[in-house]
Design an enzyme around this catalytic site. Structure first.
Site, short mmCIF file in Angstrom:
data_model
loop_
_atom_site.label_atom_id
_atom_site.label_comp_id
_atom_site.label_asym_id
_atom_site.label_seq_id
_atom_site.Cartn_x
_atom_site.Cartn_y
_atom_site.Cartn_z
N ARG A 108 47.96 -2.28 50.72
CA ARG A 108 49.31 -2.20 50.13
C ARG A 108 49.69 -3.43 49.32
O ARG A 108 50.87 -3.71 49.08
CB ARG A 108 50.38 -1.93 51.19
N LYS A 130 51.23 -4.84 33.78
CA LYS A 130 50.85 -3.42 33.77
C LYS A 130 49.35 -3.36 34.02
O LYS A 130 48.57 -3.85 33.20
CB LYS A 130 51.11 -2.80 32.39
N GLU A 172 45.95 -7.23 18.28
CA GLU A 172 47.16 -7.47 19.10
C GLU A 172 47.96 -8.65 18.57
O GLU A 172 49.20 -8.65 18.61
CB GLU A 172 46.79 -7.69 20.58
N LYS A 214 54.18 -12.78 24.26
CA LYS A 214 54.00 -11.67 25.20
C LYS A 214 54.77 -11.94 26.49
O LYS A 214 55.50 -11.07 26.99
CB LYS A 214 52.50 -11.45 25.47
N GLU A 224 60.01 -2.17 31.02
CA GLU A 224 59.96 -1.40 29.78
C GLU A 224 61.08 -0.36 29.66
O GLU A 224 60.82 0.83 29.45
CB GLU A 224 58.58 -0.74 29.59
N ARG A 228 60.59 -4.16 25.50
CA ARG A 228 59.15 -4.22 25.76
C ARG A 228 58.42 -3.08 25.06
O ARG A 228 57.23 -3.19 24.75
CB ARG A 228 58.88 -4.20 27.28
N ASN A 232 54.39 -1.51 21.86
CA ASN A 232 53.59 -0.31 21.61
C ASN A 232 53.37 -0.05 20.13
O ASN A 232 52.79 0.98 19.76
CB ASN A 232 54.26 0.91 22.25
N HIS A 235 50.27 1.60 18.94
CA HIS A 235 49.52 2.07 20.11
C HIS A 235 49.64 3.55 20.41
O HIS A 235 48.81 4.10 21.13
CB HIS A 235 49.92 1.26 21.35
N HIS A 239 46.16 4.84 20.79
CA HIS A 239 45.56 5.32 22.05
C HIS A 239 44.97 6.72 21.87
O HIS A 239 43.89 7.02 22.40
CB HIS A 239 46.59 5.36 23.17
N HIS A 249 39.43 -0.55 20.80
CA HIS A 249 40.89 -0.56 20.94
C HIS A 249 41.52 -1.17 19.68
O HIS A 249 42.48 -0.62 19.13
CB HIS A 249 41.27 -1.38 22.18
N1 GLY Z 1 48.45 -5.64 31.24
C1 GLY Z 1 49.06 -5.59 29.99
C2 GLY Z 1 50.52 -5.47 30.02
O1 GLY Z 1 51.14 -5.56 31.05
O2 GLY Z 1 51.13 -5.29 28.97
#
Ligand code: GLY
Length: 345
Positions: A108, A130, A172, A214, A224, A228, A232, A235, A239, A249
């Site tokens: 956990r 993320k 990026e 970032k 997000e 945030r 994208n 993206h 994606h 990518h």
């Molecule tokens: N791991 C990439 C982000 O959180 O944007």
């Protein structure tokens, strides 16, 4: 080692920007740490991993899946990893995603940190919390938002980086510049990839600026719900292209940014698409490709930014000023078809 602490909603991240891998044991006890890396990084830097517990994975996005998570968890059990264990992801975005996700579900949740080794991971993938896995054709469909305890940057890892990886990272970096930082755009516009690679001072400046961009945007909107989403840019289409075609990518995001810049001209009167295309070209990224709209739209409409029949799409008002624009999902199919036709002519 210089440490900067960044506060997030429920934790802080210690960031070491000019570190040396040999000092990693100042942050984590070797006996309580397990490094997760891939075969390429392990084989290129074998001596660095001596006397560390290491789990080595096969490299590649195709391994960012549940089966790898299950296999790593079995190995953690073999190592008798417990709640005092720290997982350290040493690698590019696939490794940092897997490590952060596994650390968040194992027992956990245990402590984890990252040593990003690719430019893309340094400026983007390791930052933001993320972390997750792909499910079939859908990228990052399952995951969590949980910050690492530390980010540890040793720029010496970039010495062995292949050319395509440099371009991946710059996709990026160019994205950050387009949505948030006109001066960064001017800096990269004045230079080319070959020049930046040779100029350690400039490279370090670019990496540091991007880490701050970032981290800054994630600190303001960790989960997000607002700005945030700007990250994208390029993206959504990117994606979808990445899962349907043999593209890196960075290549996919580059094509996604060209489409988003074209949409920005059409809907917001943005004027600098050509400058973006020139910069992408100078950093080894593609700007033209024909794609099968039906095939790509099928994936695009499952994007996490879709709510019912509306999609948040990131456009540019001006250079360095991204914004969120709402489109009917089906209208994106029409736009892509028109864009594809223009590329054909
Ligand atoms: N791991 C990439 C982000 O959180 O944007």
């Amino acid at each position: 080692m210089k440490k900067t602490k960044y506060a997030f909603s429920t934790s802080t991240v210690d960031c070491y920007v000019d570190a040396n891998f040999k000092d990693l044991d100042q942050l984590v006890d070797r006996n309580k740490a397990i490094i997760i890396t891939d075969e390429n990084i392990f084989n290129s830097h074998k001596s660095k991993f001596k006397n560390w517990n290491v789990i080595t994975l096969k490299p590649g996005e195709e391994y960012k899946v549940q089966a790898t998570v299950d296999a790593v968890i079995s190995q953690l059990i073999d190592f008798q990893a417990d709640r005092q264990t720290t997982l350290v992801g040493v690698g590019g975005g696939v490794i940092t995603d897997l490590t952060g996700y596994i650390a968040s579900v194992y027992m956990r949740g245990i402590r984890f940190g990252f040593v990003p080794t690719s430019l893309l991971a340094m400026v983007d993938a390791s930052i933001g919390g993320k972390n997750g896995i792909d499910v079939g054709e859908y990228k990052n469909m399952v995951g969590i938002i949980r910050q690492p305890s530390f980010l540890f940057y040793d720029l010496a890892f970039l010495k062995t980086l292949p050319d395509t990886e440099w371009s991946n990272g710059f996709a990026e970096i160019i994205k950050h510049a387009c949505i948030l930082d006109k001066n960064l755009f001017l800096l990269i516009e004045k230079n080319k990839l070959s020049g930046v690679k040779r100029n350690k001072k400039l490279l370090t400046e670019i990496v540091l600026k991007n880490i701050k961009i970032k981290i800054g945007i994630v600190q303001k909107d960790e989960f997000e719900t607002g700005d945030r989403k700007l990250l994208n840019f390029g993206h959504t289409l990117g994606h979808a292209l990445e899962t349907q075609y043999e593209l890196t990518h960075g290549q996919a995001v580059s094509l996604g940014m060209v489409f988003a810049a074209w949409m920005s001209e059409k809907y917001l009167g943005f004027k600098d698409s050509i400058r973006i295309e020139n910069v992408l070209t100078n950093y080894g990224l593609p700007i033209r490709a024909l794609f099968d709209v039906n095939k790509v739209f099928r994936i695009l409409k499952m994007d996490k930014k879709r709510v019912s029949n509306k999609m948040s799409y990131i456009l540019l008002k001006q250079m360095g000023k991204g914004c969120i624009h709402q489109f009917e999902v089906d209208s994106l199919d029409v736009e892509m078809t028109e864009f594809n036709k223009l590329n054909k002519s």
